[in-house]
Design a protein around this motif. Structure first.
Motif, PDB file in Angstrom:
ATOM      1  N   GLY A  60       0.817  -1.208   0.000  1.00  0.00           N
ATOM      2  CA  GLY A  60       0.000   0.000   0.000  1.00  0.00           C
ATOM      3  C   GLY A  60       0.846   1.250   0.000  1.00  0.00           C
ATOM      4  O   GLY A  60       0.554   2.217  -0.707  1.00  0.00           O
ATOM      5  N   ASP A  61       1.898   1.251   0.794  1.00  0.00           N
ATOM      6  CA  ASP A  61       2.801   2.396   0.826  1.00  0.00           C
ATOM      7  C   ASP A  61       3.478   2.595  -0.519  1.00  0.00           C
ATOM      8  O   ASP A  61       3.659   3.720  -0.984  1.00  0.00           O
ATOM      9  CB  ASP A  61       3.869   2.201   1.913  1.00  0.00           C
ATOM     10  N   ILE A  62       3.879   1.501  -1.172  1.00  0.00           N
ATOM     11  CA  ILE A  62       4.537   1.593  -2.468  1.00  0.00           C
ATOM     12  C   ILE A  62       3.593   2.233  -3.478  1.00  0.00           C
ATOM     13  O   ILE A  62       3.955   3.173  -4.190  1.00  0.00           O
ATOM     14  CB  ILE A  62       4.985   0.193  -2.942  1.00  0.00           C
ATOM     15  N   ALA A  63       2.366   1.744  -3.545  1.00  0.00           N
ATOM     16  CA  ALA A  63       1.408   2.255  -4.523  1.00  0.00           C
ATOM     17  C   ALA A  63       1.082   3.726  -4.264  1.00  0.00           C
ATOM     18  O   ALA A  63       1.097   4.546  -5.195  1.00  0.00           O
ATOM     19  CB  ALA A  63       0.142   1.422  -4.499  1.00  0.00           C
ATOM     20  N   SER A  64       0.788   4.079  -3.021  1.00  0.00           N
ATOM     21  CA  SER A  64       0.404   5.462  -2.729  1.00  0.00           C
ATOM     22  C   SER A  64       1.561   6.424  -2.970  1.00  0.00           C
ATOM     23  O   SER A  64       1.372   7.527  -3.480  1.00  0.00           O
ATOM     24  CB  SER A  64      -0.099   5.582  -1.290  1.00  0.00           C
ATOM     25  N   THR A  65       2.763   5.994  -2.614  1.00  0.00           N
ATOM     26  CA  THR A  65       3.939   6.844  -2.820  1.00  0.00           C
ATOM     27  C   THR A  65       4.191   7.064  -4.300  1.00  0.00           C
ATOM     28  O   THR A  65       4.444   8.194  -4.754  1.00  0.00           O
ATOM     29  CB  THR A  65       5.185   6.195  -2.178  1.00  0.00           C
ATOM     30  N   LEU A  66       4.107   5.988  -5.079  1.00  0.00           N
ATOM     31  CA  LEU A  66       4.384   6.107  -6.503  1.00  0.00           C
ATOM     32  C   LEU A  66       3.297   6.900  -7.217  1.00  0.00           C
ATOM     33  O   LEU A  66       3.589   7.714  -8.106  1.00  0.00           O
ATOM     34  CB  LEU A  66       4.523   4.718  -7.133  1.00  0.00           C
ATOM     35  N   LEU A  67       2.034   6.713  -6.841  1.00  0.00           N
ATOM     36  CA  LEU A  67       0.955   7.469  -7.479  1.00  0.00           C
ATOM     37  C   LEU A  67       1.070   8.959  -7.166  1.00  0.00           C
ATOM     38  O   LEU A  67       0.796   9.806  -8.038  1.00  0.00           O
ATOM     39  CB  LEU A  67      -0.400   6.927  -7.033  1.00  0.00           C
ATOM     40  N   ALA A  68       1.475   9.301  -5.955  1.00  0.00           N
ATOM     41  CA  ALA A  68       1.667  10.710  -5.616  1.00  0.00           C
ATOM     42  C   ALA A  68       2.776  11.315  -6.473  1.00  0.00           C
ATOM     43  O   ALA A  68       2.678  12.462  -6.927  1.00  0.00           O
ATOM     44  CB  ALA A  68       2.006  10.844  -4.128  1.00  0.00           C
ATOM     45  N   TYR A  69       3.823  10.545  -6.708  1.00  0.00           N
ATOM     46  CA  TYR A  69       4.928  11.002  -7.567  1.00  0.00           C
ATOM     47  C   TYR A  69       4.429  11.152  -9.007  1.00  0.00           C
ATOM     48  O   TYR A  69       4.743  12.133  -9.691  1.00  0.00           O
ATOM     49  CB  TYR A  69       6.076  10.005  -7.496  1.00  0.00           C
ATOM     50  N   TYR A  70       3.639  10.187  -9.466  1.00  0.00           N
ATOM     51  CA  TYR A  70       3.109  10.210 -10.829  1.00  0.00           C
ATOM     52  C   TYR A  70       2.212  11.423 -11.038  1.00  0.00           C
ATOM     53  O   TYR A  70       2.220  12.045 -12.110  1.00  0.00           O
ATOM     54  CB  TYR A  70       2.336   8.919 -11.088  1.00  0.00           C
ATOM     55  N   ASP A  71       1.443  11.774 -10.045  1.00  0.00           N
ATOM     56  CA  ASP A  71       0.566  12.938 -10.160  1.00  0.00           C
ATOM     57  C   ASP A  71       1.354  14.201 -10.473  1.00  0.00           C
ATOM     58  O   ASP A  71       0.852  15.120 -11.127  1.00  0.00           O
ATOM     59  CB  ASP A  71      -0.234  13.132  -8.868  1.00  0.00           C
ATOM     60  N   ARG A  72       2.583  14.262 -10.021  1.00  0.00           N
ATOM     61  CA  ARG A  72       3.417  15.455 -10.245  1.00  0.00           C
ATOM     62  C   ARG A  72       4.301  15.334 -11.485  1.00  0.00           C
ATOM     63  O   ARG A  72       4.655  16.344 -12.095  1.00  0.00           O
ATOM     64  CB  ARG A  72       4.297  15.719  -9.019  1.00  0.00           C
ATOM     65  N   ARG A 117      21.065   1.817 -16.953  1.00  0.00           N
ATOM     66  CA  ARG A 117      22.374   2.181 -16.415  1.00  0.00           C
ATOM     67  C   ARG A 117      22.241   3.430 -15.542  1.00  0.00           C
ATOM     68  O   ARG A 117      21.450   4.318 -15.806  1.00  0.00           O
ATOM     69  CB  ARG A 117      23.367   2.440 -17.553  1.00  0.00           C
ATOM     70  N   ASN A 118      23.015   3.475 -14.511  1.00  0.00           N
ATOM     71  CA  ASN A 118      23.066   4.624 -13.604  1.00  0.00           C
ATOM     72  C   ASN A 118      21.702   5.037 -13.057  1.00  0.00           C
ATOM     73  O   ASN A 118      21.263   6.185 -13.202  1.00  0.00           O
ATOM     74  CB  ASN A 118      23.710   5.833 -14.305  1.00  0.00           C
ATOM     75  N   PRO A 119      20.993   4.120 -12.406  1.00  0.00           N
ATOM     76  CA  PRO A 119      19.705   4.495 -11.795  1.00  0.00           C
ATOM     77  C   PRO A 119      19.908   5.591 -10.754  1.00  0.00           C
ATOM     78  O   PRO A 119      20.874   5.569  -9.992  1.00  0.00           O
ATOM     79  CB  PRO A 119      19.234   3.189 -11.159  1.00  0.00           C
ATOM     80  N   GLN A 120      18.976   6.538 -10.734  1.00  0.00           N
ATOM     81  CA  GLN A 120      19.096   7.686  -9.833  1.00  0.00           C
ATOM     82  C   GLN A 120      18.373   7.389  -8.515  1.00  0.00           C
ATOM     83  O   GLN A 120      17.351   7.986  -8.176  1.00  0.00           O
ATOM     84  CB  GLN A 120      18.528   8.920 -10.523  1.00  0.00           C
ATOM     85  N   CYS A 121      18.961   6.496  -7.775  1.00  0.00           N
ATOM     86  CA  CYS A 121      18.311   5.979  -6.560  1.00  0.00           C
ATOM     87  C   CYS A 121      18.068   7.060  -5.505  1.00  0.00           C
ATOM     88  O   CYS A 121      17.078   7.003  -4.773  1.00  0.00           O
ATOM     89  CB  CYS A 121      19.159   4.857  -5.959  1.00  0.00           C
ATOM     90  N   LEU A 122      18.961   8.029  -5.410  1.00  0.00           N
ATOM     91  CA  LEU A 122      18.861   9.015  -4.334  1.00  0.00           C
ATOM     92  C   LEU A 122      17.653   9.933  -4.477  1.00  0.00           C
ATOM     93  O   LEU A 122      17.219  10.533  -3.498  1.00  0.00           O
ATOM     94  CB  LEU A 122      20.145   9.846  -4.258  1.00  0.00           C
ATOM     95  N   ILE A 123      17.117  10.055  -5.703  1.00  0.00           N
ATOM     96  CA  ILE A 123      15.932  10.907  -5.880  1.00  0.00           C
ATOM     97  C   ILE A 123      14.712  10.081  -6.292  1.00  0.00           C
ATOM     98  O   ILE A 123      13.682  10.638  -6.672  1.00  0.00           O
ATOM     99  CB  ILE A 123      16.183  12.023  -6.913  1.00  0.00           C
ATOM    100  N   CYS A 124      14.812   8.765  -6.192  1.00  0.00           N
ATOM    101  CA  CYS A 124      13.697   7.900  -6.553  1.00  0.00           C
ATOM    102  C   CYS A 124      12.642   7.918  -5.454  1.00  0.00           C
ATOM    103  O   CYS A 124      12.972   7.795  -4.264  1.00  0.00           O
ATOM    104  CB  CYS A 124      14.186   6.467  -6.769  1.00  0.00           C
ATOM    105  N   PRO A 125      11.380   8.038  -5.793  1.00  0.00           N
ATOM    106  CA  PRO A 125      10.332   8.078  -4.764  1.00  0.00           C
ATOM    107  C   PRO A 125      10.214   6.766  -3.985  1.00  0.00           C
ATOM    108  O   PRO A 125       9.674   6.765  -2.877  1.00  0.00           O
ATOM    109  CB  PRO A 125       9.058   8.358  -5.567  1.00  0.00           C
ATOM    110  N   LEU A 126      10.724   5.674  -4.544  1.00  0.00           N
ATOM    111  CA  LEU A 126      10.603   4.370  -3.881  1.00  0.00           C
ATOM    112  C   LEU A 126      11.896   3.920  -3.214  1.00  0.00           C
ATOM    113  O   LEU A 126      12.032   2.758  -2.827  1.00  0.00           O
ATOM    114  CB  LEU A 126      10.161   3.305  -4.899  1.00  0.00           C
ATOM    115  N   GLN A 127      12.842   4.821  -3.031  1.00  0.00           N
ATOM    116  CA  GLN A 127      14.137   4.402  -2.495  1.00  0.00           C
ATOM    117  C   GLN A 127      14.025   3.758  -1.111  1.00  0.00           C
ATOM    118  O   GLN A 127      14.755   2.807  -0.803  1.00  0.00           O
ATOM    119  CB  GLN A 127      15.107   5.580  -2.440  1.00  0.00           C
ATOM    120  N   LEU A 128      13.104   4.209  -0.269  1.00  0.00           N
ATOM    121  CA  LEU A 128      12.977   3.644   1.071  1.00  0.00           C
ATOM    122  C   LEU A 128      12.399   2.232   1.050  1.00  0.00           C
ATOM    123  O   LEU A 128      12.542   1.478   2.014  1.00  0.00           O
ATOM    124  CB  LEU A 128      12.101   4.542   1.947  1.00  0.00           C
ATOM    125  N   HIS A 129      11.761   1.873  -0.065  1.00  0.00           N
ATOM    126  CA  HIS A 129      11.178   0.538  -0.194  1.00  0.00           C
ATOM    127  C   HIS A 129      12.066  -0.415  -0.992  1.00  0.00           C
ATOM    128  O   HIS A 129      11.766  -1.605  -1.074  1.00  0.00           O
ATOM    129  CB  HIS A 129       9.814   0.628  -0.892  1.00  0.00           C
TER     130      HIS A 129
END
Length: 361
Positions: free
Chosen positions: A12-24, A205-217
């Motif tokens: 649930g946290d993954i979906a809500s976090t990613l959808l909030a990011y997608y909205d922007r 290549r070179n995923p930008q993990c530090l600014i990824c909305p799902l990094q904590l998951h």
């Protein structure tokens, strides 16, 4: 599967976090509805998903807009001439998609009253619609909660759950994981959000993990192994094939044939050739005896399963035109409108350059 099962408690946290990011940050694409808005026209979703099979978004946009302008709905496309559709598709590649597009739209019009079925199960029964495409259309156009898994989603999911099984063996595990985190609310937006994430921050290549909305998951990010996933089995080398195309000219026209519906570049206009295919070289035999001149240069084209080196030979039309293979004369000045696939378009350019050089001399 243990890692997936352990981490789906956070779905649930993954979906809500990613959808909030997608909205922007959702990509603005001509076949999409804005985030959170009612689903887009199913025709546009279907057309885009067929075009996007094994093809990038950047390559598809211009073709999609051209098709929509010319054939804005199922009825218009179903009544189109096959040759016109194939010509409009020229350059997009994987031409079996175009042949299936024509078959599918006519089934939709004649058997479904011009409207797509609304479930992934029913959609998968239509020509040219496999499991992924059926799921994508059902989720995006009709809001069905179904796991949508393309290459971008595979990569995001393999990293999110640190799935180390190499592809393609990892596909079932990845599908289970995607299903576990797909929400009942806004499943279409969620699918597109996963695709967008894989196409941007979670790149090959070179995923930008530090600014990824799902990094904590993300289990792979925490383990410092994101760049190594997904793992892939070693690819087999592609065989090399050789063939010859034949340029037959008369009175500012060139002779074009139509390839058989089944097989390489099926249903497309092309130059006559010597029968090359994925399994064997061409026989180098021209369609009739004449003074054939080798044209300088060659075309190298990479297909899914092999690489082709195509040579070109040219001659004037025979006096007895009954010796020509089935086809039609096409004006040189409007050759761009013939809808030649990329391979033969490149070969035609070789011939035209050689022709221009000879005229100058």
């Amino acid at each position: 599967m243990a890692v997936v099962q352990q981490r789906t408690q956070y779905s649930g946290d993954i979906a809500s976090t990613l959808l909030a990011y997608y909205d922007r940050h959702a990509r603005d694409l001509p076949w999409r509805a804005p985030p959170g808005m009612p689903p887009p026209d199913p025709y546009r979703v279907w057309l885009s998903e067929i075009m996007l099979q094994q093809t990038t978004v950047a390559a598809v946009i211009a073709y999609f807009e051209k098709f929509i302008a010319r054939w804005p709905d199922f009825a218009a496309l179903a009544s189109a001439d096959d040759a016109d559709v194939m010509a409009a598709w020229a350059g997009l590649g994987y031409y079996s998609r175009a042949r299936n597009l024509i078959k599918c739209v006519r089934v939709v019009v004649t058997e479904y009253g011009g409207e797509l079925p609304e479930t992934s199960v029913e959609l998968a029964k239509l020509p040219g619609i496999g499991p992924y495409t059926a799921a994508a259309i059902a989720a995006i156009a009709f809001g069905e909660r179904v796991a949508v898994v393309d290459a971008n989603v595979e990569r995001v999911t393999a990293r999110l759950f640190a799935i180390e099984t190499p592809l393609p063996a990892a596909k079932p595990e990845i599908r289970v994981a995607v299903d576990a985190i797909t929400p009942a609310d806004r499943p279409g937006d969620f699918a597109q959000a996963m695709m967008d994430l894989g196409a941007s921050l979670c790149s090959v290549r070179n995923p930008q993990c530090l600014i990824c909305p799902l990094q904590l998951h993300c289990a792979a990010q925490k383990a410092g192994m994101a760049e190594t996933l997904p793992r892939k089995a070693a690819k087999k080398s592609k065989p090399d094939r050789a063939g010859t195309a034949f340029w037959i000219e008369h009175n500012e026209h060139v002779w074009l044939t139509c390839r058989p519906d089944h097989g390489m570049l099926g249903g497309m206009r092309s130059l006559p050739d010597d029968g090359w295919n994925a399994r064997a070289d061409g026989d180098s035999q021209p369609p009739f005896a004449a003074d054939w001149v080798s044209v300088a240069g060659e075309v190298v084209h990479v297909f899914t399963h092999f690489r082709l080196t195509l040579r070109l030979a040219a001659t004037a039309a025979p006096v007895d035109e009954s010796r020509l293979p089935p086809g039609e004369w096409w004006p040189l000045k409007s050759l761009d409108s013939a809808g030649l696939p990329t391979l033969f378009s490149k070969a035609a350019k070789l011939a035209i350059r050689a022709r221009s050089k000879n005229l100058e001399e």
